[in-house]
Design a protein around this motif. Structure first.
Motif, PDB file in Angstrom:
ATOM      1  N   SER A  13       0.821  -1.226  -0.194  1.00  0.00           N
ATOM      2  CA  SER A  13      -0.157  -0.058   0.417  1.00  0.00           C
ATOM      3  C   SER A  13       0.921   1.500  -0.155  1.00  0.00           C
ATOM      4  O   SER A  13       0.349   2.368  -0.263  1.00  0.00           O
ATOM      5  N   SER A  14       1.360   1.283   0.603  1.00  0.00           N
ATOM      6  CA  SER A  14       3.040   2.848   0.326  1.00  0.00           C
ATOM      7  C   SER A  14       3.627   2.275  -0.505  1.00  0.00           C
ATOM      8  O   SER A  14       4.559   2.759  -0.651  1.00  0.00           O
ATOM      9  N   LEU A  15       3.508   1.401  -1.391  1.00  0.00           N
ATOM     10  CA  LEU A  15       4.884   1.879  -2.695  1.00  0.00           C
ATOM     11  C   LEU A  15       4.419   2.347  -3.386  1.00  0.00           C
ATOM     12  O   LEU A  15       3.506   2.093  -4.437  1.00  0.00           O
ATOM     13  N   THR A  16       5.516   2.985  -4.615  1.00  0.00           N
ATOM     14  CA  THR A  16       4.930   4.009  -5.645  1.00  0.00           C
ATOM     15  C   THR A  16       5.603   3.402  -6.962  1.00  0.00           C
ATOM     16  O   THR A  16       6.339   1.705  -6.691  1.00  0.00           O
ATOM     17  N   VAL A  17       5.030   2.745  -7.686  1.00  0.00           N
ATOM     18  CA  VAL A  17       5.298   2.201  -9.109  1.00  0.00           C
ATOM     19  C   VAL A  17       6.542   2.628  -9.258  1.00  0.00           C
ATOM     20  O   VAL A  17       7.620   1.247  -9.578  1.00  0.00           O
ATOM     21  N   GLU A  18       7.172   3.562  -9.180  1.00  0.00           N
ATOM     22  CA  GLU A  18       9.265   3.820  -9.306  1.00  0.00           C
ATOM     23  C   GLU A  18       9.719   2.679  -8.498  1.00  0.00           C
ATOM     24  O   GLU A  18      11.369   2.184  -8.686  1.00  0.00           O
ATOM     25  N   HIS A  19       9.341   2.893  -7.172  1.00  0.00           N
ATOM     26  CA  HIS A  19       9.669   2.063  -5.834  1.00  0.00           C
ATOM     27  C   HIS A  19       9.884   0.345  -6.763  1.00  0.00           C
ATOM     28  O   HIS A  19      10.706  -0.561  -6.383  1.00  0.00           O
ATOM     29  N   LEU A  20       8.197   0.025  -6.506  1.00  0.00           N
ATOM     30  CA  LEU A  20       8.277  -1.515  -7.420  1.00  0.00           C
ATOM     31  C   LEU A  20       9.339  -1.315  -8.917  1.00  0.00           C
ATOM     32  O   LEU A  20       9.388  -2.484  -9.025  1.00  0.00           O
ATOM     33  N   TYR A  21       9.409  -0.489  -8.926  1.00  0.00           N
ATOM     34  CA  TYR A  21      10.360  -1.135 -10.779  1.00  0.00           C
ATOM     35  C   TYR A  21      11.763  -1.100 -10.022  1.00  0.00           C
ATOM     36  O   TYR A  21      12.663  -2.096 -10.948  1.00  0.00           O
ATOM     37  N   ASN A  22      11.969  -0.603  -8.741  1.00  0.00           N
ATOM     38  CA  ASN A  22      13.692  -0.378  -8.849  1.00  0.00           C
ATOM     39  C   ASN A  22      13.675  -1.846  -7.630  1.00  0.00           C
ATOM     40  O   ASN A  22      14.805  -2.172  -7.959  1.00  0.00           O
ATOM     41  N   ALA A  23      12.717  -1.845  -7.373  1.00  0.00           N
ATOM     42  CA  ALA A  23      12.938  -3.644  -6.164  1.00  0.00           C
ATOM     43  C   ALA A  23      12.801  -4.753  -7.164  1.00  0.00           C
ATOM     44  O   ALA A  23      14.016  -5.796  -6.936  1.00  0.00           O
ATOM     45  N   TYR A  24      11.380  -4.836  -8.581  1.00  0.00           N
ATOM     46  CA  TYR A  24      12.076  -5.832  -9.249  1.00  0.00           C
ATOM     47  C   TYR A  24      13.578  -5.882 -10.588  1.00  0.00           C
ATOM     48  O   TYR A  24      13.703  -6.680 -10.774  1.00  0.00           O
ATOM     49  N   SER A  25      13.687  -4.866 -10.253  1.00  0.00           N
ATOM     50  CA  SER A  25      15.086  -4.754 -11.310  1.00  0.00           C
ATOM     51  C   SER A  25      16.223  -5.185 -10.368  1.00  0.00           C
ATOM     52  O   SER A  25      16.779  -5.795 -11.418  1.00  0.00           O
ATOM     53  N   SER A  26      16.177  -4.652  -9.373  1.00  0.00           N
ATOM     54  CA  SER A  26      17.098  -5.227  -8.212  1.00  0.00           C
ATOM     55  C   SER A  26      17.171  -7.110  -8.386  1.00  0.00           C
ATOM     56  O   SER A  26      18.068  -8.100  -7.671  1.00  0.00           O
ATOM     57  N   LEU A  27      15.440  -6.935  -7.989  1.00  0.00           N
ATOM     58  CA  LEU A  27      15.396  -9.246  -7.873  1.00  0.00           C
ATOM     59  C   LEU A  27      15.956  -9.745  -9.383  1.00  0.00           C
ATOM     60  O   LEU A  27      16.214 -10.141  -9.140  1.00  0.00           O
ATOM     61  N   TYR A  28      15.384  -8.351 -10.514  1.00  0.00           N
ATOM     62  CA  TYR A  28      16.151  -9.460 -11.778  1.00  0.00           C
ATOM     63  C   TYR A  28      17.389  -9.618 -11.499  1.00  0.00           C
ATOM     64  O   TYR A  28      17.953 -10.776 -11.840  1.00  0.00           O
ATOM     65  N   GLU A  29      17.872  -8.659 -11.489  1.00  0.00           N
ATOM     66  CA  GLU A  29      19.160  -8.733 -11.182  1.00  0.00           C
ATOM     67  C   GLU A  29      20.140  -9.688 -10.645  1.00  0.00           C
ATOM     68  O   GLU A  29      21.138 -10.517 -10.654  1.00  0.00           O
ATOM     69  N   GLU A  30      19.411 -10.231  -8.995  1.00  0.00           N
ATOM     70  CA  GLU A  30      20.074 -10.574  -8.651  1.00  0.00           C
ATOM     71  C   GLU A  30      19.871 -12.577  -8.668  1.00  0.00           C
ATOM     72  O   GLU A  30      21.140 -13.345  -8.379  1.00  0.00           O
ATOM     73  N   TYR A  31      18.267 -12.368  -9.530  1.00  0.00           N
ATOM     74  CA  TYR A  31      18.229 -14.015  -9.915  1.00  0.00           C
ATOM     75  C   TYR A  31      18.684 -14.059 -11.733  1.00  0.00           C
ATOM     76  O   TYR A  31      19.000 -15.477 -11.639  1.00  0.00           O
ATOM     77  N   LYS A  32      19.021 -13.446 -12.043  1.00  0.00           N
ATOM     78  CA  LYS A  32      19.119 -13.916 -13.643  1.00  0.00           C
ATOM     79  C   LYS A  32      20.584 -14.640 -13.611  1.00  0.00           C
ATOM     80  O   LYS A  32      20.527 -15.385 -14.557  1.00  0.00           O
ATOM     81  N   THR A  33      21.352 -14.833 -12.518  1.00  0.00           N
ATOM     82  CA  THR A  33      22.798 -15.964 -12.626  1.00  0.00           C
ATOM     83  C   THR A  33      23.013 -17.097 -12.097  1.00  0.00           C
ATOM     84  O   THR A  33      23.231 -18.309 -11.823  1.00  0.00           O
ATOM     85  N   ILE A  34      21.143 -17.020 -11.686  1.00  0.00           N
ATOM     86  CA  ILE A  34      20.981 -18.506 -10.420  1.00  0.00           C
ATOM     87  C   ILE A  34      20.367 -18.769 -10.425  1.00  0.00           C
ATOM     88  O   ILE A  34      19.713 -20.065 -10.555  1.00  0.00           O
TER      89      ILE A  34
END
Length: 533
Positions: free
Chosen positions: A58-79
């Motif tokens: 409820s407290s997340l902005t679209v920009e915050h979601l974008y940055n968080a999902y982008s970070s999680l993608y980068e963490e997972y993309k090689t594992i």
């Protein structure tokens, strides 16, 4: 004469130094593999911290979601492919909400990268084809062309066909050229593409120069180091620089382990080299790590490649173990004979009944221990022998079916009968094939453990015992614990073998343990006590 002596002495010192360097690197790699779980824990903690930031939607902005999902993608993309793809998809959904065309197209690039890493070639092509180049930044265009180049190069490696491999390599070269035209000639992208292109065209010296230049860059990520070290290793191997090639592969494998990279080829190539050199034990250990990584990541093309090599190394390893067992048995017999000789000598010379009885007792205890050891070895060998025969029979039958299927399709294509072709394809019943595979497994397993079902049911109350239908050898619950009995305890592997989700496996196991008369922690121990014939 003096100079010849100095030359020979210098050569020997150089060779010894190289050998010591390689041994030291192997020790470092083995130490890293022992700490593999620790490295993974650190990465998972980092991932969980990012996920915690998404705990209050409820407290997340679209920009915050974008940055968080982008970070999680980068963490997972090689594992892990599944998780990386999941967050790439979420990232795409958020990008549409941001109404930023450039972001949308760049996220498609990320999606294409992860699909290609998993060996899903058609899906990769579809995603790349959907990207609108006009909305990409110059750097994103470089990534786009680079990814397309890698796509065609990977296709060439996967097919290994005389006609299509040449065509795919040519297309890969064309896309590499397009990416290089948009790159700075001193940049990482330009030099990497130049090295890759030279490698594909067989110019190993030029490729080596490019990768040597990249490895001299500062601030390379561990993953970038591993990729370029592996490529340089290949170039060196083709140039006859074998020791340097092996050292680079070891360094690449170390970097992969420490950076928790599962999408890797270094340790697989290292296992192949060690096998060819005759070090089957180390090769076997490394290729198991390679298979675990490929399975964890979900790299289908890697699993296929490993699947072609693993049975060869595993067969050689089994032969080595069998040879060692025979040697051990020979030494045991020799030791027993020597011991009996000593006992007889003591009996003749000293004639002390107490010592003779003590010696006899020791012999009996040794024989009991030896018998127990032999029983365990016989069971293990019998299981291995049965399943090796089972594996080759299944593979042989599958190849025969494929060959008949291929001939049938080729014949119908030549005769121009599309309706017959559709009819032939419609007859392929994957469910029936899998049921047949399960039936074959049940027969082989129950041949080894004929009392398994009865012993399994003895662990439950009468109303909770498993009742099989007429003609049914085992049901899913029994197969799960049959796999555990032969040593396959990993839930992911069990799920893949039985074509279930991991959650389904957990659900089956939990339901069975709750009904059991045995405490949950001791249930699988009781399963392992069920004896073979």
């Amino acid at each position: 004469m003096k100079y010849i002596f100095l030359f020979v002495f210098g050569f020997l010192i150089s060779e010894t130094s190289l050998a010591n360097s390689t041994d030291s690197l192997f020790k470092e790699l083995n130490a890293a593999l022992e700490k593999k779980t620790e490295y993974e824990s650190v990465k998972l903690i980092r991932i969980n911290e990012i996920k915690k930031s998404l705990a209050k939607p409820s407290s997340l902005t679209v920009e915050h979601l974008y940055n968080a999902y982008s970070s999680l993608y980068e963490e997972y993309k090689t594992i892990n492919y599944d998780s990386a793809f999941n967050y790439a998809q979420k990232l795409l959904d958020v990008s549409y909400k941001l109404n930023d065309k450039s972001n949308v197209e760049e996220v498609k690039l990320k999606k294409g990268f992860i699909l290609l890493s998993s060996g899903m070639f058609k899906e990769t092509f579809d995603v790349l084809q959907s990207i609108q180049l006009a909305f990409l930044t110059p750097q994103a265009k470089v990534e786009y062309y680079s990814l397309f180049a890698r796509y065609y190069y990977d296709l060439a490696d996967f097919h290994k066909d005389k006609y299509f491999t040449v065509e795919y390599n040519q297309k890969g070269n064309a896309f590499a050229d397009s990416a290089m035209q948009l790159s700075n000639k001193r940049s990482y992208d330009y030099i990497w593409l130049q090295g890759l292109k030279n490698l594909r065209n067989g110019d190993m010296r030029a490729a080596a120069r490019s990768y040597e230049q990249i490895l001299g860059f500062k601030n390379l990520t561990p993953h970038q180091y591993a990729i370029n070290a592996s490529s340089l290793s290949y170039a060196y191997a083709n140039a006859g620089r074998e020791n340097e090639s092996v050292d680079l592969l070891i360094k690449a494998a170390i970097a992969d382990v420490k950076s928790v990279t599962k999408e890797t080829v270094a340790i697989l190539n290292l296992a192949d080299i060690l096998y060819k050199k005759g070090d089957t034990q180390t090769a076997y250990n490394y290729i198991k790590h390679a298979l675990d990584d490929a399975t964890y990541y979900g790299a289908r093309h890697r699993e296929l490649k490993i699947g072609a090599i693993l049975p060869i190394i595993e067969g050689q390893q089994l032969s080595t173990v069998e040879h060692q067992r025979k040697l051990l048995l020979g030494y045991s017999v020799l030791a027993t004979v020597l011991f009996l000789t000593v006992v007889v000598f003591i009996f003749i010379t000293i004639k002390q009944l107490k010592k003779l009885k003590a010696a006899d007792k020791i012999i009996k205890m040794a024989n009991i221990s030896l018998q127990q050891t032999n029983d365990l070895l016989k069971e293990a060998n019998k299981i291995k022998d049965e399943y090796i025969v089972y594996y080759f029979n299944i593979c042989s039958e599958f190849i025969d079916k494929l060959e008949r299927f291929k001939k049938s399709i080729e014949q119908k294509m030549l005769l121009g009968k599309p309706d017959d072709l559709k009819s032939t394809l419609a007859k392929v019943d994957l469910h029936k094939e899998r049921e047949g595979l399960f039936l074959s497994f049940d027969k082989v397993f129950l041949k080894l453990f004929p009392n398994f079902v009865e012993s399994f049911n003895n662990l439950f109350k009468e109303e909770d015992k498993i009742k099989l239908e007429e003609g049914q050898l085992m049901n899913p619950e029994l197969r799960i614990y049959a796999l555990i009995r032969i040593g396959i305890t990993d839930n992911d592997r069990i799920a893949k073998i039985l074509d279930y989700s991991v959650n389904t496996i957990y659900a089956y196991k939990t339901r069975i343990k709750k009904k059991s008369l045995i405490q949950n922690d001791g249930f699988e121990d009781q399963i392992m006590k069920i004896q073979s014939v």
